[in-house]
Design a protein around this motif. Structure first.
Motif, PDB file in Angstrom:
ATOM      1  N   TYR A 275       6.423  12.651  -3.184  1.00 14.05           N
ATOM      2  CA  TYR A 275       7.065  12.223  -2.034  1.00 14.05           C
ATOM      3  C   TYR A 275       8.236  11.811  -1.973  1.00 14.05           C
ATOM      4  O   TYR A 275       9.149  12.121  -1.216  1.00 14.05           O
ATOM      5  N   LEU A 276       8.563  11.932  -3.238  1.00 12.17           N
ATOM      6  CA  LEU A 276      10.211  11.268  -3.601  1.00 12.17           C
ATOM      7  C   LEU A 276      11.154  12.464  -3.369  1.00 12.17           C
ATOM      8  O   LEU A 276      12.548  11.677  -3.142  1.00 12.17           O
ATOM      9  N   SER A 277       9.803  13.101  -3.703  1.00 13.68           N
ATOM     10  CA  SER A 277      11.396  15.418  -3.464  1.00 13.68           C
ATOM     11  C   SER A 277      10.860  15.680  -1.710  1.00 13.68           C
ATOM     12  O   SER A 277      11.408  16.094  -1.758  1.00 13.68           O
ATOM     13  N   ASP A 278      10.213  14.813  -1.470  1.00 13.37           N
ATOM     14  CA  ASP A 278       9.879  16.037  -0.373  1.00 13.37           C
ATOM     15  C   ASP A 278       9.809  14.711   1.422  1.00 13.37           C
ATOM     16  O   ASP A 278       9.642  14.112   1.647  1.00 13.37           O
TER      17      ASP A 278
ATOM     18  N   ASN B  57       0.451  -0.932  -0.071  1.00 16.39           N
ATOM     19  CA  ASN B  57       0.213  -0.188   0.068  1.00 16.39           C
ATOM     20  C   ASN B  57       0.786   1.359  -0.055  1.00 16.39           C
ATOM     21  O   ASN B  57       0.595   2.183  -0.900  1.00 16.39           O
ATOM     22  N   LEU B  58       1.459   1.000   0.653  1.00 12.37           N
ATOM     23  CA  LEU B  58       2.401   2.981   1.266  1.00 12.37           C
ATOM     24  C   LEU B  58       3.485   2.546  -0.500  1.00 12.37           C
ATOM     25  O   LEU B  58       3.524   3.846  -0.983  1.00 12.37           O
ATOM     26  N   ALA B  59       3.748   2.022  -1.539  1.00  8.84           N
ATOM     27  CA  ALA B  59       4.778   1.582  -2.522  1.00  8.84           C
ATOM     28  C   ALA B  59       3.764   2.594  -2.973  1.00  8.84           C
ATOM     29  O   ALA B  59       4.057   3.445  -4.168  1.00  8.84           O
ATOM     30  N   GLU B  60       2.406   2.237  -3.305  1.00 11.09           N
ATOM     31  CA  GLU B  60       1.702   2.628  -4.092  1.00 11.09           C
ATOM     32  C   GLU B  60       1.087   3.694  -4.066  1.00 11.09           C
ATOM     33  O   GLU B  60       1.262   4.228  -4.944  1.00 11.09           O
ATOM     34  N   ILE B  61       1.194   3.868  -2.976  1.00  8.66           N
ATOM     35  CA  ILE B  61       0.778   5.961  -2.727  1.00  8.66           C
ATOM     36  C   ILE B  61       1.900   6.777  -2.994  1.00  8.66           C
ATOM     37  O   ILE B  61       1.880   7.566  -3.769  1.00  8.66           O
TER      38      ILE B  61
END
Ligand SMILES: Nc1nc2c(ncn2[C@@H]2O[C@H](COP(=O)(O)OP(=O)(O)O)[C@@H](O)[C@H]2O)c(=O)[nH]1
Ligand SMILES: [Mg+2]
Lengths: 271, 161
Positions: free
Chosen positions: A251-254, A240-244
């Motif tokens: 998310y990848l830059s913050d 679930n986390l990966a999907e979000i």
């Protein structure tokens, strides 16, 4: 004969734990149980005492049994080096085995140090648990409840840490994340296993689970005795986390935003 | 903070690990590194008022015959090729090495560093500069701590380009 109720079983938790461990250390346990009997006489409410005793055992296990067990392990390492490598590095072991075997003396030293420094109750108990009855398993799971210790979300290629959660504090988490990525690449290369998830890596006092996704992978360190339900739940949570994250790439830059997401996600669903 | 993966490559013994050791404090033991062929160190540098966290991958070897996973080269933002100014064999095939690093990493520019300058006289160094087929960015000495910081700053500047 009196019928065994749930509660009665609970009252006997210590009794069962004792049975598990008694074999090698009758004297210490005799002293312990004498103390308990004494306490029981002083109080009709046995349950809190039993709990306290288990807690005491949990905390003081190394002190009570450490030297004996360390000695046993030392002898075992000397006498069965191959098996020890297998046991300590179920996954990585196979892969680094060759180099480890040649440096086995160094390794045994460091294992001894590890055993002394971070004495792991659940691992020792797991040994005693082999072949014992189901009740004992239930009891131990209650005592050594599984916990998510750390979650690392790592960019696949670069090994850069994009977000993490930890129950304690980790120094050098960026470096750890880089090295973990290197080890993972090394393992995948050795087995040409790129598209498979590495199996769980078990260390002496925690377990590392790695799950691959498209541009990231997620590594989770857990402690305690992981039940099947716990593992299933964990796997779902990770997916679930990966999907979000992969749906909303901000998310990848913050890091701050991602860390908050990880914490919400894991703590709410697993504790 | 911005974090970047950077590579240090070059022949065995040219001083890559020594340069990094000058620059950062390392946590991982040597024997471990020789097993998997890489060590990752971290260091925060200030470059033009920006703090950049460098994750430095000390990769043992560049040519195909070594058992280094190609994945080590992926995702890097900059790379430094280190050679030993006192050993011709460490820069003789520099073109070949650079090509293979570029192919593996996908990087266009590689910072070239000649290390162990303390072993040569000024005249000898001049000869080396002439003999090396590519432009040398910096000449360093890990031993005497000369130009080490600058070499990593150059790497940082490449990384954020
Ligand atoms: N004289 C001198 N020796 C150096 C210098 N840098 C490294 N060395 C030595 O060269 C040898 C190899 O260095 P190392 O850092 O292990 O090289 P690596 O294989 O590229 O990581 C070691 O004995 C170092 O002490 C330097 O600047 N000057
Ligand atoms: Mg080195």
């Amino acid at each position: 004969m009196k019928k065994q109720t749930e509660d009665n079983k609970k009252d006997n938790r210590f009794e069962l734990l004792r049975e598990l461990l008694l074999v090698d250390d009758r004297e210490k346990f005799a002293a312990l149980s004498e103390e308990i009997i004494l306490r029981e006489k002083l109080s009709k409410r046995v349950q809190p005492l039993v709990d306290e005793k288990i807690e005491d055992l949990r905390i003081n296990f190394p002190e009570y049994f450490g030297p004996t067990i360390t000695e046993t392990i030392k002898i075992q390492i000397r006498d069965s080096q191959d098996e020890v490598v297998e046991a300590l590095y179920p996954i990585m072991g196979k892969l680094i085995k060759k180099s480890i075997v040649s440096e086995i003396t160094k390794l045994s030293d460091s294992i001894n140090r590890t055993v002394k420094e971070k004495f792991s109750v659940q691992q020792i108990v797991a040994r005693f648990l082999k072949g014992k009855n189901y009740d004992a398993g239930v009891i131990l799971e209650q005592v050594f409840e599984p916990f998510i210790e750390e979650v690392f979300v790592i960019e696949k290629d670069s090994g850069l840490l994009v977000g993490n959660y930890t129950r304690g504090s980790i120094a050098d988490k960026d470096m750890v994340s880089g090295m973990l990525t290197a080890i993972k690449s090394f393992a995948e290369d050795a087995f040409s296993k790129e598209h498979q998830n590495l199996e769980d890596i078990k260390f002496d006092n925690f377990q590392l689970t790695i799950k691959n996704f498209k541009s990231i992978y997620i590594a989770i360190a857990t402690s305690g005795v992981a039940t099947l339900a716990f593992k299933d739940n964990l796997a779902d949570t990770v997916d679930n986390l990966a999907e979000i994250i992969l749906r909303d790439r901000s998310y990848l830059s913050d890091e701050v935003k991602l860390n908050a997401l990880i914490e919400r996600h894991f703590i709410d669903s697993n504790e | 903070m911005i974090a970047k993966k950077v590579l240090l490559v070059g022949n065995f013994g040219v001083g890559k690990t020594s340069l990094i050791r000058r620059f950062v404090l390392n946590q991982f033991a040597e024997d471990y590194i020789s097993t998997i062929g890489v060590r990752v160190s971290a260091k925060v540098v200030q470059y033009e008022n920006t703090a950049i966290k460098l994750l430095i991958w000390d990769v043992a070897g560049t040519s195909g015959d070594e058992k280094i996973p190609k994945a080590y080269f992926l995702g890097a933002s900059a790379a430094m090729f280190v050679f030993d100014v006192s050993r011709i064999e460490t820069y003789l095939n520099i073109d070949h090495h650079l090509e293979s690093i570029k192919t593996l990493s996908g990087l266009q520019n590689i910072t070239i560093v000649g290390n162990k300058k303390d072993l040569l006289t000024q005249e000898e160094l001049q000869l080396v500069v002439e003999r090396v087929s590519v432009n040398i960015d910096l000449i360093t000495s890990a031993k005497e701590d000369e130009n080490v910081e600058n070499a990593f700053l150059e790497l940082a500047s490449q990384a954020i380009k």
